[in-house]
Motif scaffolding. Sequence first.
Motif, PDB file in Angstrom:
ATOM      1  N   HIS A 267     -39.300  67.545  16.506  1.00  0.00           N
ATOM      2  CA  HIS A 267     -38.201  66.583  16.482  1.00  0.00           C
ATOM      3  C   HIS A 267     -38.052  65.913  17.850  1.00  0.00           C
ATOM      4  O   HIS A 267     -37.982  64.682  17.975  1.00  0.00           O
ATOM      5  CB  HIS A 267     -36.921  67.342  16.101  1.00  0.00           C
ATOM      6  N   ASP A 268     -38.044  66.733  18.867  1.00  0.00           N
ATOM      7  CA  ASP A 268     -37.916  66.251  20.237  1.00  0.00           C
ATOM      8  C   ASP A 268     -39.059  65.287  20.582  1.00  0.00           C
ATOM      9  O   ASP A 268     -38.844  64.163  21.045  1.00  0.00           O
ATOM     10  CB  ASP A 268     -37.919  67.478  21.170  1.00  0.00           C
ATOM     11  N   LYS A 269     -40.274  65.712  20.289  1.00  0.00           N
ATOM     12  CA  LYS A 269     -41.446  64.893  20.644  1.00  0.00           C
ATOM     13  C   LYS A 269     -41.491  63.608  19.828  1.00  0.00           C
ATOM     14  O   LYS A 269     -41.860  62.550  20.326  1.00  0.00           O
ATOM     15  CB  LYS A 269     -42.731  65.692  20.402  1.00  0.00           C
ATOM     16  N   THR A 270     -41.124  63.710  18.547  1.00  0.00           N
ATOM     17  CA  THR A 270     -41.164  62.522  17.689  1.00  0.00           C
ATOM     18  C   THR A 270     -40.242  61.437  18.238  1.00  0.00           C
ATOM     19  O   THR A 270     -40.624  60.277  18.360  1.00  0.00           O
ATOM     20  CB  THR A 270     -40.728  62.887  16.253  1.00  0.00           C
TER      21      THR A 270
ATOM     22  N   ASP B  19     -35.632  77.221  14.804  1.00  0.00           N
ATOM     23  CA  ASP B  19     -36.970  76.855  14.330  1.00  0.00           C
ATOM     24  C   ASP B  19     -37.669  76.106  15.461  1.00  0.00           C
ATOM     25  O   ASP B  19     -37.589  74.890  15.570  1.00  0.00           O
ATOM     26  CB  ASP B  19     -36.840  75.979  13.073  1.00  0.00           C
ATOM     27  N   GLU B  20     -38.368  76.870  16.269  1.00  0.00           N
ATOM     28  CA  GLU B  20     -38.942  76.284  17.490  1.00  0.00           C
ATOM     29  C   GLU B  20     -39.959  75.200  17.195  1.00  0.00           C
ATOM     30  O   GLU B  20     -40.009  74.177  17.858  1.00  0.00           O
ATOM     31  CB  GLU B  20     -39.616  77.377  18.318  1.00  0.00           C
ATOM     32  N   LYS B  21     -40.779  75.442  16.172  1.00  0.00           N
ATOM     33  CA  LYS B  21     -41.841  74.500  15.864  1.00  0.00           C
ATOM     34  C   LYS B  21     -41.223  73.150  15.451  1.00  0.00           C
ATOM     35  O   LYS B  21     -41.611  72.087  15.931  1.00  0.00           O
ATOM     36  CB  LYS B  21     -42.691  75.065  14.724  1.00  0.00           C
ATOM     37  N   TYR B  22     -40.237  73.244  14.556  1.00  0.00           N
ATOM     38  CA  TYR B  22     -39.627  72.009  14.083  1.00  0.00           C
ATOM     39  C   TYR B  22     -38.824  71.305  15.182  1.00  0.00           C
ATOM     40  O   TYR B  22     -38.923  70.091  15.370  1.00  0.00           O
ATOM     41  CB  TYR B  22     -38.720  72.269  12.865  1.00  0.00           C
ATOM     42  N   SER B  23     -38.044  72.073  15.941  1.00  0.00           N
ATOM     43  CA  SER B  23     -37.206  71.420  16.944  1.00  0.00           C
ATOM     44  C   SER B  23     -38.061  70.771  18.021  1.00  0.00           C
ATOM     45  O   SER B  23     -37.715  69.720  18.563  1.00  0.00           O
ATOM     46  CB  SER B  23     -36.183  72.400  17.533  1.00  0.00           C
ATOM     47  N   SER B  24     -39.200  71.377  18.313  1.00  0.00           N
ATOM     48  CA  SER B  24     -40.081  70.765  19.305  1.00  0.00           C
ATOM     49  C   SER B  24     -40.729  69.493  18.732  1.00  0.00           C
ATOM     50  O   SER B  24     -40.877  68.482  19.416  1.00  0.00           O
ATOM     51  CB  SER B  24     -41.111  71.816  19.727  1.00  0.00           C
TER      52      SER B  24
ATOM     53  N   ARG C 250     -32.161  64.753  20.711  1.00  0.00           N
ATOM     54  CA  ARG C 250     -33.543  65.131  20.404  1.00  0.00           C
ATOM     55  C   ARG C 250     -33.674  66.638  20.202  1.00  0.00           C
ATOM     56  O   ARG C 250     -34.493  67.099  19.437  1.00  0.00           O
ATOM     57  CB  ARG C 250     -34.486  64.648  21.520  1.00  0.00           C
ATOM     58  N   ARG C 251     -32.857  67.398  20.932  1.00  0.00           N
ATOM     59  CA  ARG C 251     -32.981  68.853  20.852  1.00  0.00           C
ATOM     60  C   ARG C 251     -31.886  69.507  20.014  1.00  0.00           C
ATOM     61  O   ARG C 251     -31.742  70.732  20.034  1.00  0.00           O
ATOM     62  CB  ARG C 251     -32.962  69.434  22.270  1.00  0.00           C
ATOM     63  N   SER C 252     -31.104  68.706  19.312  1.00  0.00           N
ATOM     64  CA  SER C 252     -30.089  69.351  18.463  1.00  0.00           C
ATOM     65  C   SER C 252     -30.018  68.760  17.049  1.00  0.00           C
ATOM     66  O   SER C 252     -29.460  69.381  16.150  1.00  0.00           O
ATOM     67  CB  SER C 252     -28.706  69.291  19.132  1.00  0.00           C
TER      68      SER C 252
ATOM     69  N   SER D  71     -31.460  53.353  19.229  1.00  0.00           N
ATOM     70  CA  SER D  71     -32.233  53.712  20.427  1.00  0.00           C
ATOM     71  C   SER D  71     -31.524  54.746  21.297  1.00  0.00           C
ATOM     72  O   SER D  71     -32.171  55.530  21.982  1.00  0.00           O
ATOM     73  CB  SER D  71     -32.578  52.465  21.245  1.00  0.00           C
ATOM     74  N   CYS D  72     -30.180  54.777  21.252  1.00  0.00           N
ATOM     75  CA  CYS D  72     -29.467  55.761  22.083  1.00  0.00           C
ATOM     76  C   CYS D  72     -29.711  57.183  21.579  1.00  0.00           C
ATOM     77  O   CYS D  72     -29.737  58.134  22.363  1.00  0.00           O
ATOM     78  CB  CYS D  72     -27.976  55.445  22.152  1.00  0.00           C
ATOM     79  N   MET D  73     -29.927  57.312  20.255  1.00  0.00           N
ATOM     80  CA  MET D  73     -30.248  58.636  19.705  1.00  0.00           C
ATOM     81  C   MET D  73     -31.652  59.047  20.101  1.00  0.00           C
ATOM     82  O   MET D  73     -31.894  60.180  20.503  1.00  0.00           O
ATOM     83  CB  MET D  73     -30.188  58.597  18.173  1.00  0.00           C
ATOM     84  N   ASN D  74     -32.588  58.090  19.939  1.00  0.00           N
ATOM     85  CA  ASN D  74     -33.993  58.410  20.197  1.00  0.00           C
ATOM     86  C   ASN D  74     -34.212  58.921  21.612  1.00  0.00           C
ATOM     87  O   ASN D  74     -35.046  59.782  21.844  1.00  0.00           O
ATOM     88  CB  ASN D  74     -34.864  57.172  19.965  1.00  0.00           C
TER      89      ASN D  74
END
Lengths: 446, 193
Positions: free
Chosen positions: A22-25, A15-20, A319-321, A310-313
Motif C-alpha cells: 500500500h505504502d509503495k503503491t 499485515d506487513e506484506k499488504y501495508s508495505s 500510506r501507512r494506515s 494527491s494529498c492522500m497519495n
Amino acid sequence: MSTFHSKSAKSFLKDEKYSSWHDKTFWSVRQKRDAMAEKLDEWEQLREKASRIKLHTLSHLDKYLEEFSGNAEKNGVKVHWAADAAEFNEIVFGILSSHGVKKLVKSKSMLTEECEMNPYLEARGIEVVETDLGERIIQLKGQKPSHIVMPAIHLNHDDVGELFERKGISDQPGNHDPSYLTYMARLSLRGEFLSADAGMTGANFGIAATGDIVVCTNEGNADMSTSLPKLQISAIGLEKIIPDYASLAVFQRMLCRAGTGQPSTTYTSHFRKARCEDGEMHIILVDNGRSDWLADPAHREILKCIRCGSCMNTCPVYRRSGGYSYSYFIPGPIGINLGMLRSARQHSGNLSACTLCRSCETVCPVKIGLAEQIYSWRQSLSGLGTFNRSKKLMSDAMSLVFNHQGLYDAATGAESVMNIVPRDWMPFGLRFPRKPFHKLVKEDDK
Amino acid sequence: MTSKERILNKCAKAADGAFAMPELDDIAAVEYPDPLKQFCATSEAVGGKVVELADNQDINELVRSLFPEARRIASNLTEISIADTNPDLVENACELNGTDLGIIRGEFGVAENGCIWIPQTMKQRAVCFISENLVILLPRQNIVNNMHEAYKRISFNDYGYGTFISGPSKTADIAQVLVMGAQAARSVTVILI
C-alpha cells in the motif's frame, strides 16, 4: 492515549506484506505526479493561478452560482437546489419516481457518498448500480471507498476474483488475472447500462459562463451512463463552480497530473443539455454545510479542493494506515479537514493522523494549507471536549511547572522532590534532571 | 423561503468579494517545436494508436486493413462506405451494443495530453463509447499545443455535448494494474487525414 485512527492503523499494519505494498503503491503514484509536474515549466505558476481562481470564485460564489444556474436553465436543464443531504435525496428520488425509474446507473460521486444516497434510494425500491469499476467492486462487497480516486485500493486481485466468483460475474474459478476480471466486469456492467432507466453523474466542474457540467473519467462510465438512458441527473457541490473555460483549462491540466500522474483523464466530457428531445437533464446543486464553511474564514480554503487525491497519495500517515483508519469517509489530509468541518466532535480523532510534514501542501494543486489547517484545529481541541484526558493532565501539569520559576526549581533541583515519586506514578516513567537547564547553561558559561 | 434563496443568501453573506480574478493570459504554457509529433507521442503513451492516411489512399481500405475482422461498423460520415449502421438512424441507443468499430470525426488534437475534441455530431453519441474499437479521423493540421489553446477553440452545436478523448477507456482499479478497455472503447486509433 490512542485515537480511533491510531488503533485502526495498528491493525492495518499487522499485515506487513499488504501495508508495505500500500505504502509503495501510493508512493509510486506520487512519483508519477512528480514526473508530470516536472515536464511542465509552468507547473508552479498553474498552482498559483488555480489557487487564485478558487479564492476568487469562492469570494463571489453567490454570483457564480446564479450565473451557472441561469445558463443551465437557458440550455433547458432543470436546476434544483438542495440545502442538505436529506433534501438532496428527496429530490433525486422525486425525479426518479416521477419517471418510473427502476434501475439507476451512476458514475463515481463523492457527493452521493456524502449524502448516503444509495441506501436511501435502495430502501425505496430503486436499484442503484455503480459503474466505476472500483466503486462497483466495493458496492458488491458492501464496503465504502478507501480512497477517493482509487476506491478499491484496499483489495487485491484475489479478493476481487473471489468476489466476482461469488457474484457470478466471472466464469473461470481461480482466474484472478486483473485483465480477465476487468473484462468480465465490463460484460456484466454492459448489461446494467443497457437495462438502466436513468443515468447519474457527479461533477468535477460546473462552468458558470456556459452552464456545462464537466465530468472526468478514465473508464468512460459517466458517458456510458448518460448516452443510453434518456434521463440524466448530475449532482454537484456548490464549491465545484468555476467561472469559465479559461479557468477550466488550468484545472483540467492539473487534476489528473496531480491525482494519478496521467497527462489527462481519458474522457473530459461536457454536458449541456438533455441528450434527446424526449429526454431530460437535471442538475442538483448541493449545499450540505458548504455555505457554513464559506462563512468561516479560518477554514474556508478547504472549499478550494478539486478532489484529485494527491494529498492522500503523498501522506506518510495515509500510506501507512489506509483509508479505513480514518473515521470520516474521505481519508488523508483533506479528509481530516472535511471531517472536522462536518462534525468536529465526531472526527477530531483523525487530527492525530498528521505529522505536520506538509508534504500534502507541497503537492496540492490548489495550494490548500492542509497541515496548517490541521494544526489550527488541534489548537481548538480542548474547546471540543474530545481531547485525550491523560495528555491534557500532563500538559496542564507541565504548564504549571514551566510557568512558575519556584516550582520549576523545586522540581529540577538537586534534591528534587519529583525524583522521589515512584516511577510508575509518572507518565512514561519520566524523571527530572538533577539541575535545571538554565543552571546548566550558566555553569557552562563559567 | 426556497432552498435556492436560502443558499444564495447565505453565500452572498459569506462571499466577501475579497479576491480578484487572476490574469490567465500570462500563463507561460508549454509549446512544442513540432506539435503533431508530440501529439503522436502522447497518444501512444496514453494507449492510443496513430496511423497516417497516405496521399491517394482510400480511407475505407485503410480502416478495413486495420480492422479486418470488424463485422459491425457504425458511422454517419459520408466518406465511410464500409459502415452498416448509421448512428443518426438508430432509434434506441442500446441497438448500438455489439458494434465492433465506430468511426467518428475529431475536430482538433492537443499535443500535451493526446486529447481530441469530439463535439457530438451524430444523433446517438453512444457510438463514441459503446463500440469495441473506435477510429477517430483527425485533420493533421489541427493540432494545438495545450489545453489553454484548446479551450479557446472548442465550440458546441445544438446537441449540447462534447468530450475530449485521450486514448482508450482504461482502469487500474484492480490492484493498480493498468487494463485497457474498462466500460467504453477498448482501443482508439487516430487516423491523421
